[in-house]
Scaffold this active site. Structure first.
Site, PDB file in Angstrom:
ATOM      1  N   HIS A  48       0.824  -1.216   0.000  1.00 48.89           N
ATOM      2  CA  HIS A  48       0.000   0.000   0.000  1.00 48.89           C
ATOM      3  C   HIS A  48       0.860   1.268   0.000  1.00 48.89           C
ATOM      4  CE1 HIS A  48       0.197   0.248   4.535  1.00 48.89           C
ATOM      5  NE2 HIS A  48       0.063   1.530   4.273  1.00 48.89           N
ATOM      6  N   ASP A  96      -0.138  -7.548   1.879  1.00 48.99           N
ATOM      7  CA  ASP A  96       0.339  -6.166   1.776  1.00 48.99           C
ATOM      8  C   ASP A  96       1.868  -6.131   1.829  1.00 48.99           C
ATOM      9  OD1 ASP A  96       0.449  -3.429   1.699  1.00 48.99           O
ATOM     10  OD2 ASP A  96      -0.243  -3.138   3.771  1.00 48.99           O
ATOM     11  N   GLY A 193       2.512   6.357   8.685  1.00 41.86           N
ATOM     12  CA  GLY A 193       3.885   6.799   8.419  1.00 41.86           C
ATOM     13  C   GLY A 193       4.915   5.749   8.819  1.00 41.86           C
ATOM     14  N   SER A 195       4.096   2.552   8.232  1.00 37.57           N
ATOM     15  CA  SER A 195       3.775   1.510   7.262  1.00 37.57           C
ATOM     16  C   SER A 195       4.977   1.131   6.413  1.00 37.57           C
ATOM     17  CB  SER A 195       2.689   2.010   6.304  1.00 37.57           C
ATOM     18  OG  SER A 195       1.454   1.946   6.928  1.00 37.57           O
TER      19      SER A 195
HETATM   20  C1  4AZ Z   1      -1.619   3.614   8.626  1.00 34.98           C
HETATM   21  O1  4AZ Z   1      -2.575   4.361   8.484  1.00 34.98           O
HETATM   22  C2  4AZ Z   1      -1.563   2.720   9.810  1.00 34.98           C
HETATM   23  N1  4AZ Z   1      -1.830   0.782  14.398  1.00 34.98           N
HETATM   24  C3  4AZ Z   1      -0.424   1.984  10.072  1.00 34.98           C
HETATM   25  C4  4AZ Z   1      -0.370   1.154  11.191  1.00 34.98           C
HETATM   26  C5  4AZ Z   1      -1.461   1.054  12.013  1.00 34.98           C
HETATM   27  C6  4AZ Z   1      -2.601   1.788  11.771  1.00 34.98           C
HETATM   28  C7  4AZ Z   1      -2.653   2.615  10.661  1.00 34.98           C
HETATM   29  C8  4AZ Z   1      -1.380   0.153  13.202  1.00 34.98           C
HETATM   30  O2  4AZ Z   1      -0.705   3.591   7.810  1.00 34.98           O
END
Ligand code: 4AZ
Length: 244
Positions: A48, A96, A193, A195
Site C-alpha cells: 500500500h 500487503d 507513516g 507503514s
Molecule cells: C496507517 O494508516 C496505519 N496501528 C499503520 C499502522 C497502524 C494503523 C494505521 C497500526 O498507515
C-alpha cells in the site's frame, strides 16, 4: 510509533525511509513509508506504500529525516514489485507486501554495509506468540500527528491469530498473510507513516524481519493491535525475486 522512544543511531540499521516526489518535480522528497533492507539492492516494504506516477528514493543509515547526516545513504528506487495478490478491502489489507529494487550506485553495490546500514534476515522458523519484538519508524506518535523527524522504536508482543480474530478484536478480517502485534490493552503500536517498516524479532543474536507494518484500527487503541504482513508466509515469494 505510539508508546516508543527515540532510537539511538545504528539501533535499526535495516530501517529505510521510503520517500517520494511527483514525477518530473525537482522539489524535495517527502517521507512516505518505512522499509527494510534485505540485501544491498533490495528493500521490503508494504504494497500500500507503492503509488504509481511518483519518483521514489530510500534513505538509509540516518535517524533524523529532516537533516543530512554523515552516515546517510540516499539511493534511487529502480523498480517496485507489488505482490500479485495484494488486495485492499474496507476491513483489511491482504498480502500487503512489496519489494523495491534499488539503483546500482558503485557496482555491484546499492547500499553499502556500515555500522549504520545492515541487512535484516528473513525468518527461517516461526516465532511463538508472546515473543517480544521491536517496531520502528518516523510515523505518527501520541503527540506528533504528522509524524516525527527522529526515528522512534517500541517493544511489542506477537499476538496469536486466535486472540487477534476474537470478535472484540478484528473478528474474521485477519488471514494468514497477516500477524498481529502490540498489546490488547493498547498504548504501544505502529501508526500512519510507519507503514512498510519493520517488526523485528531476535533469536540467538540474529535479527529477523517477522512483520511489515500494514494496518490497524487507529493507533494504540484497546483491543486494536497493529496488523503486520506476515513475512514468514512470503519467504518463497521474496527469495524468488531476490534470485531472479
Ligand atoms: C496507517 O494508516 C496505519 N496501528 C499503520 C499502522 C497502524 C494503523 C494505521 C497500526 O498507515
Amino acid at each position: 510509533i505510539f508508546g516508543g522512544m527515540k532510537s539511538p543511531p545504528g539501533a535499526h540499521p535495516w530501517q529505510v525511509s521510503l520517500q517520494t516526489r511527483s514525477k518530473g518535480s525537482s522539489g524535495p522528497f517527502n517521507h512516505m513509508c518505512g522499509g527494510i533492507l534485505l540485501e544491498s539492492c533490495w528493500v521490503l516494504t508494504a504494497a500500500h506504500c507503492i503509488i504509481s506516477g511518483v519518483e521514489m528514493q530510500v534513505v538509509l543509515g540516518g535517524v533524523d529525516i529532516e537533516k543530512d547526516e554523515i552516515y546517510d545513504q540516499v539511493i534511487p528506487v529502480e523498480k517496485a514489485i507489488v505482490h500479485e495478490n495484494y488486495k485492499e478491502t474496507a476491513f483489511a489489507l491482504y498480502n500487503d507486501i512489496a519489494m523495491l529494487q534499488l539503483k546500482v550506485m558503485d557496482r555491484p553495490y546499492c547500499a553499502k554495509e556500515t555500522r549504520y546500514v545492515k541487512t535484516a534476515c528473513l525468518p527461517n522458523q516461526p516465532f511463538n506468540s508472546g515473543t517480544e519484538c521491536v517496531i520502528s519508524g518516523w510515523g505518527v506518535t501520541e503527540t506528533q500527528k504528522f509524524g516525527t523527524n527522529k526515528l522512534m522504536d517500541a517493544r511489542v508482543h506477537l499476538i496469536s491469530q486466535e486472540k487477534c480474530k476474537a470478535p472484540h478484536v478484528y473478528g474474521d478480517s485477519p488471514d494468514d498473510s497477516m500477524l498481529c502485534a502490540g498489546y490488547l490493552k493498547g498504548g504501544v503500536d505502529s501508526c500512519q507513516g510507519d507503514s512498510g517498516g519493520p517488526l523485528v524479532c531476535q533469536r540467538n543474536g540474529t535479527h529477523y524481519v517477522v512483520g511489515v507494518v500494514s494496518w490497524g484500527d487507529g493507533c494504540g487503541l484497546k483491543n486494536k493491535p497493529g496488523v503486520y504482513a506476515n513475512v514468514g508466509r512470503f519467504v518463497d515469494w521474496i527469495t524468488h525475486h531476490l534470485l531472479s
